[in-house]
Design an enzyme around this catalytic site. Structure first.
Site, PDB file in Angstrom:
ATOM      1  N   GLU A  71       0.914  -1.131   0.114  1.00  0.00           N
ATOM      2  CA  GLU A  71      -0.045  -0.085  -0.055  1.00  0.00           C
ATOM      3  C   GLU A  71       0.730   1.228   0.054  1.00  0.00           C
ATOM      4  OE1 GLU A  71      -2.824  -0.399   3.273  1.00  0.00           O
ATOM      5  OE2 GLU A  71      -3.748  -2.089   2.389  1.00  0.00           O
ATOM      6  N   GLU A  80      -5.464 -11.254  -1.677  1.00  0.00           N
ATOM      7  CA  GLU A  80      -6.293 -11.158  -0.456  1.00  0.00           C
ATOM      8  C   GLU A  80      -7.767 -11.047  -0.914  1.00  0.00           C
ATOM      9  OE1 GLU A  80      -5.239  -7.618   1.985  1.00  0.00           O
ATOM     10  OE2 GLU A  80      -3.088  -8.328   1.486  1.00  0.00           O
TER      11      GLU A  80
END
Ligand code: XIL
Length: 385
Positions: A168, A274
């Site tokens: 991220e 994910e």
């Protein structure tokens, strides 16, 4: 969708037996074989993974663990390898849960993933703290990063298949996210993390991981970032799109564009790292809402507290079928699909972005029974064989 038939009934019974423990289930090997297995149906070269929490690794959730052994050939650590969990204080490492996780994976011949080395979340305040209360300076932070990576990656060298090195680092607009890492070190913190990780385990695969890579500005930025890292001589093996998606969002066409653009723009593998599908409505105000607002949003969006209706089960199944069709179409580019959890009992989406809701994002229900979404994925995988 295939109706509940005799085969399904057979492995429902096995599922119930699983409550008694993994050993009991393992003893019933023959009947168990009737349940289609994602890892066996997947094309060669495509890993199918699931994230495990510490309790599952410890044997506290035999139902999930049994599903993992039958269905998956890769595991990711839901939390135990995050900085705050594994390195809570400068001189304190909590390695036992990680040792167990890695050992479990190796014993069962699973591709063991490391998640995550450098992130701004679930990272303790001490990491960024300087002397006298301010922010640590560049050299201090780089040295903490290197020590952390050397220690953790070094300890599991040769046993972790691939690492999410940086998580991220980008904002949706494509600029670098303003994290303490960026602010204290500068933009090269990403490159440094890859450099240290490669030094600590030269054979491990190294990934850049992020969400919303289907958004054009962020996707382009991720491609640029990986190209720059590789142009600088660094080893980057893959880009992980977290794939926390909804039933209708993002559009499939955008997901497809992301897979193709990353593959052709960087030459590295694409991973869905994910994957889960949120079935609850989103409220534009739910992100970062204060507590009173959260309670209101929870009341209006927690719409399936007692079970997912048939129509939504079907919708979820269609969404998963679409996602897997896309993965198979791009099988040369995609090297792994990892679900963020095993059964609906485990998902983080019950508490994100609003705590205390009931969600249904995975392929197995809370009791560990396969959902229609599981059948749908199986059908897609079978049809492609
Ligand atoms: C989540 C875990 O699932 C939760 O248990 C934890 O409380 C918060 O983190 N992106 C990531 C994952 O990269 O590490 C996050 O996992 C979900 C979002």
């Amino acid at each position: 969708m295939r109706p509940v038939g005799t085969i399904r009934v057979a492995f429902r019974v096995i599922g119930a037996a699983a409550v008694g423990g993994l050993a009991l289930v393992q003893a019933s090997g023959m009947a168990r074989g009737e349940e289609p297995s994602l890892k066996r149906l997947a094309p060669k070269g495509l890993l199918i993974g699931a994230a495990l929490n510490a309790r599952q690794v410890d044997g506290g959730d035999p139902v999930s663990l049994d599903i993992v052994m039958r269905q998956f050939n890769s595991i990711s650590p839901e939390n135990v390898l995050k900085w705050g969990a594994v390195h809570p204080a400068p001189d304190r490492y909590v390695l036992e849960p990680v040792d167990k996780y890695v050992t479990l994976g190796k014993e069962h011949d699973l591709a063991v993933i490391g998640h995550v080395l450098v992130w701004h979340q679930q990272t303790p305040a001490w990491v960024f703290a300087g002397e006298g209360g301010g922010r640590a300076d560049r050299d201090t932070l780089l040295s903490r990063m290197r020590t952390h990576i050397q220690t953790i990656v070094g300890r599991y060298r040769g046993r972790i298949h691939g690492w999410d090195v940086v998580n991220e680092a980008l904002d949706d607009d494509g600029t670098l996210r303003k994290t303490p890492w960026l602010e204290a070190i500068g933009p090269d913190y990403v490159a440094k993390a890859f450099e240290y990780a490669h030094a600590a385990d030269p054979a491990a695969e190294l990934y850049y991981n992020d969400f919303n890579l289907w958004k054009p500005a962020k996707r382009e930025a991720a491609i640029r970032l990986v190209r720059e890292l590789r142009a600088g001589g660094l080893k980057v093996d893959g880009v992980g799109e977290q794939a926390h998606w909804g039933v209708g969002e993002p559009p499939l066409a955008d997901i497809e564009k992301t897979i193709s653009a990353i593959a052709s723009g960087t030459g590295v593998k694409v991973l869905l790292t994910e994957l889960d599908v949120d079935v609850l409505p989103r409220d534009p105000d739910m992100w970062g809402a204060d507590l009173s607002k959260k309670a209101t949003i929870r009341a209006t969006t927690n719409i399936y507290p007692n079970g997912l209706p048939d129509a939504q089960q079907e919708e979820l199944a269609r969404r998963y079928a679409d996602i897997f069709s896309l993965v198979l179409k791009h099988r040369a580019a995609v090297s792994r699909v990892t679900f963020w959890g095993v059964t609906d009992a485990q998902s983080w989406l019950h508490d994100f972005p609003i705590p205390g809701r009931v969600n249904y994002p995975l392929l197995w229900d809370r009791q560990g029974q396969p959902k229609r979404a599981f059948d749908a994925v199986v059908e897609v995988l079978k049809a492609a064989r």
